[in-house]
Write a protein that holds these residues in place. Structure first.
Motif, PDB file in Angstrom:
ATOM      1  N   ASP A  57       9.127  -7.735  -2.365  1.00 32.92           N
ATOM      2  CA  ASP A  57       8.424  -6.559  -1.838  1.00 32.92           C
ATOM      3  C   ASP A  57       7.807  -5.786  -2.993  1.00 32.92           C
ATOM      4  O   ASP A  57       8.461  -5.523  -4.000  1.00 32.92           O
ATOM      5  N   ARG A  58       6.541  -5.405  -2.837  1.00 33.88           N
ATOM      6  CA  ARG A  58       5.880  -4.593  -3.858  1.00 33.88           C
ATOM      7  C   ARG A  58       6.049  -3.133  -3.498  1.00 33.88           C
ATOM      8  O   ARG A  58       5.628  -2.683  -2.425  1.00 33.88           O
ATOM      9  N   LEU A  59       6.704  -2.367  -4.370  1.00 34.22           N
ATOM     10  CA  LEU A  59       6.979  -0.959  -4.107  1.00 34.22           C
ATOM     11  C   LEU A  59       5.845  -0.054  -4.568  1.00 34.22           C
ATOM     12  O   LEU A  59       5.351   0.777  -3.809  1.00 34.22           O
ATOM     13  N   GLU A  60       5.465  -0.167  -5.838  1.00 32.89           N
ATOM     14  CA  GLU A  60       4.408   0.668  -6.408  1.00 32.89           C
ATOM     15  C   GLU A  60       3.456  -0.204  -7.194  1.00 32.89           C
ATOM     16  O   GLU A  60       3.861  -1.204  -7.773  1.00 32.89           O
ATOM     17  N   HIS A  61       2.192   0.227  -7.256  1.00 34.01           N
ATOM     18  CA  HIS A  61       1.204  -0.515  -8.038  1.00 34.01           C
ATOM     19  C   HIS A  61       0.286   0.474  -8.733  1.00 34.01           C
ATOM     20  O   HIS A  61      -0.456   1.204  -8.084  1.00 34.01           O
ATOM     21  N   HIS A  62       0.361   0.515 -10.039  1.00 34.21           N
ATOM     22  CA  HIS A  62      -0.537   1.302 -10.874  1.00 34.21           C
ATOM     23  C   HIS A  62      -1.233   0.302 -11.791  1.00 34.21           C
ATOM     24  O   HIS A  62      -0.606  -0.223 -12.712  1.00 34.21           O
ATOM     25  N   PRO A  63      -2.528   0.006 -11.541  1.00 35.39           N
ATOM     26  CA  PRO A  63      -3.191  -1.138 -12.165  1.00 35.39           C
ATOM     27  C   PRO A  63      -3.051  -1.257 -13.680  1.00 35.39           C
ATOM     28  O   PRO A  63      -2.777  -2.319 -14.185  1.00 35.39           O
ATOM     29  N   LYS A  76      -0.872   0.440 -15.636  1.00 41.73           N
ATOM     30  CA  LYS A  76       0.439   0.815 -16.160  1.00 41.73           C
ATOM     31  C   LYS A  76       1.530  -0.176 -15.791  1.00 41.73           C
ATOM     32  O   LYS A  76       2.120  -0.804 -16.660  1.00 41.73           O
ATOM     33  N   PHE A  77       1.822  -0.300 -14.509  1.00 43.14           N
ATOM     34  CA  PHE A  77       2.914  -1.173 -14.089  1.00 43.14           C
ATOM     35  C   PHE A  77       2.838  -1.457 -12.595  1.00 43.14           C
ATOM     36  O   PHE A  77       2.085  -0.824 -11.862  1.00 43.14           O
ATOM     37  N   THR A  78       3.655  -2.421 -12.170  1.00 44.67           N
ATOM     38  CA  THR A  78       3.868  -2.732 -10.756  1.00 44.67           C
ATOM     39  C   THR A  78       5.356  -2.890 -10.553  1.00 44.67           C
ATOM     40  O   THR A  78       6.015  -3.600 -11.308  1.00 44.67           O
ATOM     41  N   MET A  79       5.904  -2.226  -9.537  1.00 44.24           N
ATOM     42  CA  MET A  79       7.335  -2.315  -9.264  1.00 44.24           C
ATOM     43  C   MET A  79       7.572  -3.208  -8.051  1.00 44.24           C
ATOM     44  O   MET A  79       6.862  -3.114  -7.057  1.00 44.24           O
ATOM     45  N   TYR A  80       8.583  -4.068  -8.177  1.00 40.59           N
ATOM     46  CA  TYR A  80       8.938  -4.998  -7.108  1.00 40.59           C
ATOM     47  C   TYR A  80      10.410  -4.847  -6.760  1.00 40.59           C
ATOM     48  O   TYR A  80      11.222  -4.517  -7.612  1.00 40.59           O
ATOM     49  N   LEU A  81      10.721  -5.141  -5.500  1.00 41.27           N
ATOM     50  CA  LEU A  81      12.092  -5.222  -5.030  1.00 41.27           C
ATOM     51  C   LEU A  81      12.320  -6.687  -4.657  1.00 41.27           C
ATOM     52  O   LEU A  81      11.707  -7.201  -3.733  1.00 41.27           O
ATOM     53  N   ILE A  82      13.182  -7.364  -5.420  1.00 45.83           N
ATOM     54  CA  ILE A  82      13.419  -8.794  -5.262  1.00 45.83           C
ATOM     55  C   ILE A  82      14.754  -8.984  -4.552  1.00 45.83           C
ATOM     56  O   ILE A  82      15.782  -8.506  -5.015  1.00 45.83           O
ATOM     57  N   THR A  83      14.747  -9.712  -3.421  1.00 42.96           N
ATOM     58  CA  THR A  83      15.966 -10.041  -2.705  1.00 42.96           C
ATOM     59  C   THR A  83      16.318 -11.485  -3.024  1.00 42.96           C
ATOM     60  O   THR A  83      15.553 -12.400  -2.731  1.00 42.96           O
ATOM     61  N   THR A  84      17.496 -11.693  -3.643  1.00 42.02           N
ATOM     62  CA  THR A  84      17.965 -13.028  -3.996  1.00 42.02           C
ATOM     63  C   THR A  84      19.297 -13.287  -3.307  1.00 42.02           C
ATOM     64  O   THR A  84      19.808 -12.428  -2.596  1.00 42.02           O
ATOM     65  N   ASN A  85      19.852 -14.466  -3.564  1.00 44.54           N
ATOM     66  CA  ASN A  85      21.173 -14.778  -3.016  1.00 44.54           C
ATOM     67  C   ASN A  85      22.256 -13.889  -3.616  1.00 44.54           C
ATOM     68  O   ASN A  85      23.263 -13.618  -2.973  1.00 44.54           O
ATOM     69  N   ASN A  86      22.056 -13.451  -4.851  1.00 45.41           N
ATOM     70  CA  ASN A  86      23.050 -12.622  -5.542  1.00 45.41           C
ATOM     71  C   ASN A  86      22.923 -11.139  -5.229  1.00 45.41           C
ATOM     72  O   ASN A  86      23.775 -10.360  -5.639  1.00 45.41           O
ATOM     73  N   GLY A  87      21.891 -10.725  -4.549  1.00 46.77           N
ATOM     74  CA  GLY A  87      21.730  -9.316  -4.218  1.00 46.77           C
ATOM     75  C   GLY A  87      20.284  -8.877  -4.355  1.00 46.77           C
ATOM     76  O   GLY A  87      19.363  -9.686  -4.398  1.00 46.77           O
ATOM     77  N   VAL A  88      20.108  -7.564  -4.425  1.00 44.56           N
ATOM     78  CA  VAL A  88      18.780  -6.977  -4.508  1.00 44.56           C
ATOM     79  C   VAL A  88      18.573  -6.438  -5.925  1.00 44.56           C
ATOM     80  O   VAL A  88      19.433  -5.745  -6.466  1.00 44.56           O
TER      81      VAL A  88
END
Length: 95
Positions: free
Chosen positions: A53-59, A61-73
């Motif tokens: 999931d892409r949370l924030e996008h500042h072209p 500066k940065f892009t924040m993601y929320l990654i869901t894996t088998n081990n957690g978020v």
């Protein structure tokens, strides 16, 4: 024969300039989503990714993601140049 050499020289120099232009564009204006997801999959290659999931996008500066894996978020921040930074959640202090 000289026409062939000049054509080959023009194509090779043009290819170098196009490659440098694409690299500069990615660095200055942010990367494409497909390139970023490839980098995320490469970074988490030992884990199975369920959802990105892409949370924030500042072209620039940065892009924040929320990654869901088998081990957690996990929450990560990608900076230009595909630098991945793990974000650590702050724990609330109980008094």
């Amino acid at each position: 024969m000289s026409f062939m050499y000049s054509l080959l020289y023009t194509l090779s120099i043009g290819a170098v300039f196009i490659f440098l232009f694409i690299l500069a564009y990615d660095f200055l204006y942010g990367e494409k989503f497909e390139k970023q997801t490839k980098k995320i999959h490469k970074y988490f290659q030992k884990e199975t990714i369920k959802k990105i999931d892409r949370l924030e996008h500042h072209p620039r500066k940065f892009t924040m993601y929320l990654i869901t894996t088998n081990n957690g978020v996990k929450k990560i921040k990608m900076k230009p140049g595909y630098k991945v930074i793990n974000m650590v959640t702050k724990e609330k202090h109980k008094k």
